[in-house]
Enzyme design. Structure first.
Site, PDB file in Angstrom:
ATOM      1  N   ARG A 118     -37.205   0.927  73.439  1.00 13.20           N
ATOM      2  CA  ARG A 118     -35.813   0.839  72.987  1.00 13.20           C
ATOM      3  C   ARG A 118     -35.655   0.136  71.630  1.00 13.20           C
ATOM      4  O   ARG A 118     -34.584  -0.367  71.307  1.00 13.20           O
ATOM      5  CB  ARG A 118     -34.933   0.150  74.040  1.00 13.20           C
ATOM      6  CG  ARG A 118     -34.880   0.885  75.361  1.00 13.20           C
ATOM      7  CD  ARG A 118     -33.850   0.286  76.290  1.00 13.20           C
ATOM      8  NE  ARG A 118     -33.757   1.048  77.530  1.00 13.20           N
ATOM      9  CZ  ARG A 118     -34.462   0.779  78.637  1.00 13.20           C
ATOM     10  NH1 ARG A 118     -35.320  -0.233  78.643  1.00 13.20           N
ATOM     11  NH2 ARG A 118     -34.317   1.518  79.714  1.00 13.20           N
ATOM     12  N   LYS A 140     -31.684   7.640  58.958  1.00 12.94           N
ATOM     13  CA  LYS A 140     -31.698   8.869  59.746  1.00 12.94           C
ATOM     14  C   LYS A 140     -33.135   9.147  60.171  1.00 12.94           C
ATOM     15  O   LYS A 140     -34.024   9.269  59.330  1.00 12.94           O
ATOM     16  CB  LYS A 140     -31.180  10.044  58.919  1.00 12.94           C
ATOM     17  CG  LYS A 140     -29.684  10.241  58.942  1.00 12.94           C
ATOM     18  CD  LYS A 140     -29.374  11.577  58.265  1.00 12.94           C
ATOM     19  CE  LYS A 140     -27.914  11.930  58.348  1.00 12.94           C
ATOM     20  NZ  LYS A 140     -27.641  13.242  57.727  1.00 12.94           N
ATOM     21  N   GLU A 182     -33.390  17.269  45.783  1.00 13.60           N
ATOM     22  CA  GLU A 182     -32.577  16.165  46.319  1.00 13.60           C
ATOM     23  C   GLU A 182     -32.065  15.278  45.182  1.00 13.60           C
ATOM     24  O   GLU A 182     -30.953  14.754  45.242  1.00 13.60           O
ATOM     25  CB  GLU A 182     -33.388  15.346  47.317  1.00 13.60           C
ATOM     26  CG  GLU A 182     -33.810  16.099  48.572  1.00 13.60           C
ATOM     27  CD  GLU A 182     -32.679  16.283  49.584  1.00 13.60           C
ATOM     28  OE1 GLU A 182     -31.522  15.922  49.277  1.00 13.60           O
ATOM     29  OE2 GLU A 182     -32.949  16.794  50.685  1.00 13.60           O
ATOM     30  N   LYS A 224     -27.321   6.583  47.358  1.00 15.02           N
ATOM     31  CA  LYS A 224     -27.401   6.732  48.809  1.00 15.02           C
ATOM     32  C   LYS A 224     -27.064   5.427  49.525  1.00 15.02           C
ATOM     33  O   LYS A 224     -26.365   5.434  50.548  1.00 15.02           O
ATOM     34  CB  LYS A 224     -28.785   7.231  49.236  1.00 15.02           C
ATOM     35  CG  LYS A 224     -28.819   7.549  50.725  1.00 15.02           C
ATOM     36  CD  LYS A 224     -29.941   8.470  51.116  1.00 15.02           C
ATOM     37  CE  LYS A 224     -29.777   8.927  52.559  1.00 15.02           C
ATOM     38  NZ  LYS A 224     -30.886   9.799  52.997  1.00 15.02           N
ATOM     39  N   GLU A 234     -22.455   8.843  59.401  1.00 13.61           N
ATOM     40  CA  GLU A 234     -22.045  10.174  58.954  1.00 13.61           C
ATOM     41  C   GLU A 234     -20.770  10.664  59.650  1.00 13.61           C
ATOM     42  O   GLU A 234     -20.662  11.817  60.065  1.00 13.61           O
ATOM     43  CB  GLU A 234     -23.178  11.184  59.177  1.00 13.61           C
ATOM     44  CG  GLU A 234     -23.065  12.420  58.298  1.00 13.61           C
ATOM     45  CD  GLU A 234     -24.302  13.294  58.360  1.00 13.61           C
ATOM     46  OE1 GLU A 234     -25.221  13.041  57.565  1.00 13.61           O
ATOM     47  OE2 GLU A 234     -24.353  14.192  59.208  1.00 13.61           O
ATOM     48  N   ARG A 238     -20.561  10.204  54.205  1.00 12.87           N
ATOM     49  CA  ARG A 238     -22.005  10.449  54.161  1.00 12.87           C
ATOM     50  C   ARG A 238     -22.364  11.927  54.285  1.00 12.87           C
ATOM     51  O   ARG A 238     -23.428  12.364  53.818  1.00 12.87           O
ATOM     52  CB  ARG A 238     -22.711   9.639  55.261  1.00 12.87           C
ATOM     53  CG  ARG A 238     -24.229   9.763  55.203  1.00 12.87           C
ATOM     54  CD  ARG A 238     -24.947   8.780  56.101  1.00 12.87           C
ATOM     55  NE  ARG A 238     -26.388   8.963  56.015  1.00 12.87           N
ATOM     56  CZ  ARG A 238     -27.299   8.167  56.552  1.00 12.87           C
ATOM     57  NH1 ARG A 238     -26.912   7.089  57.222  1.00 12.87           N
ATOM     58  NH2 ARG A 238     -28.583   8.412  56.424  1.00 12.87           N
ATOM     59  N   ASN A 242     -25.325  16.127  52.463  1.00  9.43           N
ATOM     60  CA  ASN A 242     -25.913  17.352  53.003  1.00  9.43           C
ATOM     61  C   ASN A 242     -25.616  18.590  52.160  1.00  9.43           C
ATOM     62  O   ASN A 242     -25.733  19.715  52.657  1.00  9.43           O
ATOM     63  CB  ASN A 242     -25.416  17.581  54.436  1.00  9.43           C
ATOM     64  CG  ASN A 242     -25.925  16.514  55.388  1.00  9.43           C
ATOM     65  OD1 ASN A 242     -27.105  16.188  55.388  1.00  9.43           O
ATOM     66  ND2 ASN A 242     -25.031  15.963  56.197  1.00  9.43           N
ATOM     67  N   HIS A 245     -27.716  21.723  52.552  1.00  7.98           N
ATOM     68  CA  HIS A 245     -28.551  21.591  53.738  1.00  7.98           C
ATOM     69  C   HIS A 245     -28.172  22.554  54.859  1.00  7.98           C
ATOM     70  O   HIS A 245     -29.050  22.975  55.618  1.00  7.98           O
ATOM     71  CB  HIS A 245     -28.512  20.148  54.242  1.00  7.98           C
ATOM     72  CG  HIS A 245     -29.282  19.193  53.390  1.00  7.98           C
ATOM     73  ND1 HIS A 245     -28.993  18.976  52.053  1.00  7.98           N
ATOM     74  CD2 HIS A 245     -30.333  18.381  53.670  1.00  7.98           C
ATOM     75  CE1 HIS A 245     -29.843  18.083  51.563  1.00  7.98           C
ATOM     76  NE2 HIS A 245     -30.656  17.714  52.516  1.00  7.98           N
ATOM     77  N   HIS A 249     -31.256  24.439  55.897  1.00  5.25           N
ATOM     78  CA  HIS A 249     -31.848  24.296  57.226  1.00  5.25           C
ATOM     79  C   HIS A 249     -31.970  25.641  57.922  1.00  5.25           C
ATOM     80  O   HIS A 249     -32.925  25.888  58.673  1.00  5.25           O
ATOM     81  CB  HIS A 249     -31.015  23.338  58.075  1.00  5.25           C
ATOM     82  CG  HIS A 249     -31.168  21.897  57.685  1.00  5.25           C
ATOM     83  ND1 HIS A 249     -30.398  20.902  58.227  1.00  5.25           N
ATOM     84  CD2 HIS A 249     -32.007  21.283  56.821  1.00  5.25           C
ATOM     85  CE1 HIS A 249     -30.740  19.743  57.705  1.00  5.25           C
ATOM     86  NE2 HIS A 249     -31.717  19.954  56.839  1.00  5.25           N
ATOM     87  N   HIS A 262     -38.736  21.799  52.388  1.00  4.86           N
ATOM     88  CA  HIS A 262     -37.351  21.389  52.595  1.00  4.86           C
ATOM     89  C   HIS A 262     -36.561  21.425  51.283  1.00  4.86           C
ATOM     90  O   HIS A 262     -35.451  21.974  51.226  1.00  4.86           O
ATOM     91  CB  HIS A 262     -37.314  19.983  53.192  1.00  4.86           C
ATOM     92  CG  HIS A 262     -35.939  19.425  53.325  1.00  4.86           C
ATOM     93  ND1 HIS A 262     -34.989  19.960  54.178  1.00  4.86           N
ATOM     94  CD2 HIS A 262     -35.321  18.388  52.700  1.00  4.86           C
ATOM     95  CE1 HIS A 262     -33.864  19.273  54.076  1.00  4.86           C
ATOM     96  NE2 HIS A 262     -34.030  18.321  53.188  1.00  4.86           N
TER      97      HIS A 262
END
Length: 355
Positions: A118, A140, A182, A224, A234, A238, A242, A245, A249, A262
Site C-alpha cells: 500500500r 501519474k 511532448e 508541468k 486531473e 491538468r 493530454n 493523446h 493512444h 508514444h
C-alpha cells in the site's frame, strides 16, 4: 544545477537538472530515507547507467530488477514479475524503489511503489527526453491494457526527480525526436513564448547543446509542476497536458504498443487536434502551419496511419479516461499557447478528419 519544486504540501518534491548529476552521489542519497534500495531498470539502461548509480549508493543495501525494454512490456505481467521479485527480496516499506530509465520504467515502477504494501517511497531518475520532460513529473503511474493505454494505475508522487541531461547523449535519434513531441506540446497548450524559443533554437536542440537542453527540460518541468500543483488528479486544468493523446493512444493501441513510439503517436495526434481546431475556427491556418512545421523539423510524423479508419479510432477512444457520460472529450488548441478540453466536436467533423 537547475532546481524546481512540485508544490503539493507535505508531498512536495524537488526536480534537479544538471549535465553531470550522476557524478554527485550526494544528490541521490540526500533523498533516501531507507537503507534498502531496489533499482528498477531495463536491459538497455542497466548496462549504461546502473554501474554509476550503484556506485553512488555505496553504503546502502542495493538490489536491482531488470525488465525488458519497450512499451509492450508496460503490462500487468511485468508488474506482477516486479512484485514477485520484491517479495523474494523481502522488500517492504523500509525499501526505496529507484526508477532508472524511460517512461515505461518510471510508470511501472511508480505503480509498483503505489501498490506494494500500500505504498513505498520511490525516486525517479529518467534517462529519456520524454520521461525527463513529462512522465517522471506529476505522479501519474500506470500499466497498459490491450484495450487502452495507462488504464490501470494510480496517482502517486515520487520523493524526487533527478535528471542528468548527459543521459541524452546515448539516446537513439528516434527516441529523442519522440520526446520532442511532448516538448512542443507545452508550447502549444501553455506558453507561446516557449514555442517561439523552440522555433528559434532548433539547431541547438538537435545538436544537444547542454545550455539549450537544460533550459528546455527545465521549462517543460516548470510548466508541468505549475499545472500539477493546481490540479494534481486531473479534475480540470491538468487535462490539457493530454493534447494529442486521445488520438495518439488510439494509434498505439491499434498498431500495437511499441510499433509507434508514444511521442510519434502524440505528434500525429497533435496535428489531428490542430486540424479540428482550424475547422472550428479556433486556430489560424498560419498557427496550424507553425505547429506542423515544428513537429516535422524534428522528424516527427504528422499524418496518422493510413490503414486506420474512423471506426478504428473511435473504438479505442471510447476507452479514453476523458470519456464522461458516454461523451468523448478532446484537448484542442485555441491558438498557440492555449488549449481547452471540449466535447463540442461533432461526429461529422471527426469523420471528415479521420476518414
Amino acid at each position: 544545477m537547475a532546481t524546481l519544486t512540485v508544490e503539493l504540501g507535505e508531498r512536495s518534491y524537488p526536480i534537479l537538472i544538471e549535465a553531470n548529476l550522476f557524478n554527485h552521489p550526494e544528490v541521490l542519497t540526500t533523498h533516501l530515507t531507507t537503507k534498502k534500495v531496489v533499482v528498477v531498470t531495463n536491459d538497455v539502461v542497466d548496462t549504461l547507467y546502473y554501474p554509476v548509480v550503484s556506485q553512488a549508493l555505496k553504503g546502502y543495501e542495493v538490489s536491482k530488477i531488470v525488465i525488458p525494454d519497450g512499451e509492450q512490456y508496460k503490462n500487468l505481467q511485468i508488474f506482477e514479475m516486479v512484485i514477485s521479485k520484491l517479495l523474494e527480496m523481502s522488500a517492504g516499506r523500509d525499501t526505496t524503489l529507484i526508477a532508472l530509465g524511460g517512461g515505461v520504467v518510471g510508470d511501472l515502477t511508480g505503480f509498483v511503489a503505489a501498490s506494494f504494501q500500500r505504498g513505498m517511497p520511490f525516486i525517479q531518475i529518467p534517462t529519456t527526453l520524454l520521461s525527463q520532460v513529462d512522465s517522471s513529473v506529476g505522479g501519474k503511474t500506470a500499466v497498459n491494457h490491450p484495450l487502452g493505454k495507462n488504464m490501470i494505475g494510480a496517482f502517486y508522487q515520487p520523493k524526487a526527480v533527478l535528471i542528468d541531461t548527459n543521459s541524452l547523449t546515448t539516446l537513439p535519434d528516434r527516441e529523442f525526436a519522440a520526446g520532442m513531441a511532448e516538448v512542443i506540446k507545452y508550447g502549444v497548450i501553455y506558453d507561446a513564448d516557449f514555442f517561439i524559443w523552440l522555433e528559434e533554437n532548433q539547431q541547438s536542440i538537435k545538436h544537444k547543446r547542454i545550455a539549450a537542453l537544460q533550459y528546455m527540460i527545465a521549462r517543460c518541468c516548470a510548466i508541468k509542476a505549475e499545472i500539477v500543483a493546481i490540479d494534481e488528479r486531473e479534475s480540470g486544468l491538468r487535462a490539457i497536458l493530454n493534447l494529442g493523446h486521445t488520438f495518439g493512444h488510439a494509434i498505439e493501441a491499434e498498431k500495437g504498443y511499441g510499433i509507434w513510439l508514444h511521442g510519434e503517436a502524440v505528434s500525429a495526434g497533435i496535428v489531428l487536434a490542430s486540424v479540428v481546431a482550424t475547422k472550428m475556427n479556433w486556430l489560424e491556418a498560419s498557427e496550424f502551419s507553425r505547429i506542423e512545421s515544428l513537429l516535422q523539423a524534428f522528424d516527427l510524423p504528422t499524418v496518422a496511419p493510413s490503414d486506420m479508419a474512423y471506426d478504428d479510432f473511435v473504438r479505442h477512444m471510447r476507452h479514453d479516461k476523458k470519456v464522461q457520460d458516454g461523451q468523448l472529450f478532446f484537448v484542442i488548441p485555441k491558438g498557440i499557447g492555449k488549449a481547452v478540453v471540449t466535447n463540442e466536436i461533432s461526429e461529422e467533423v471527426l469523420r471528415a478528419i479521420l476518414s
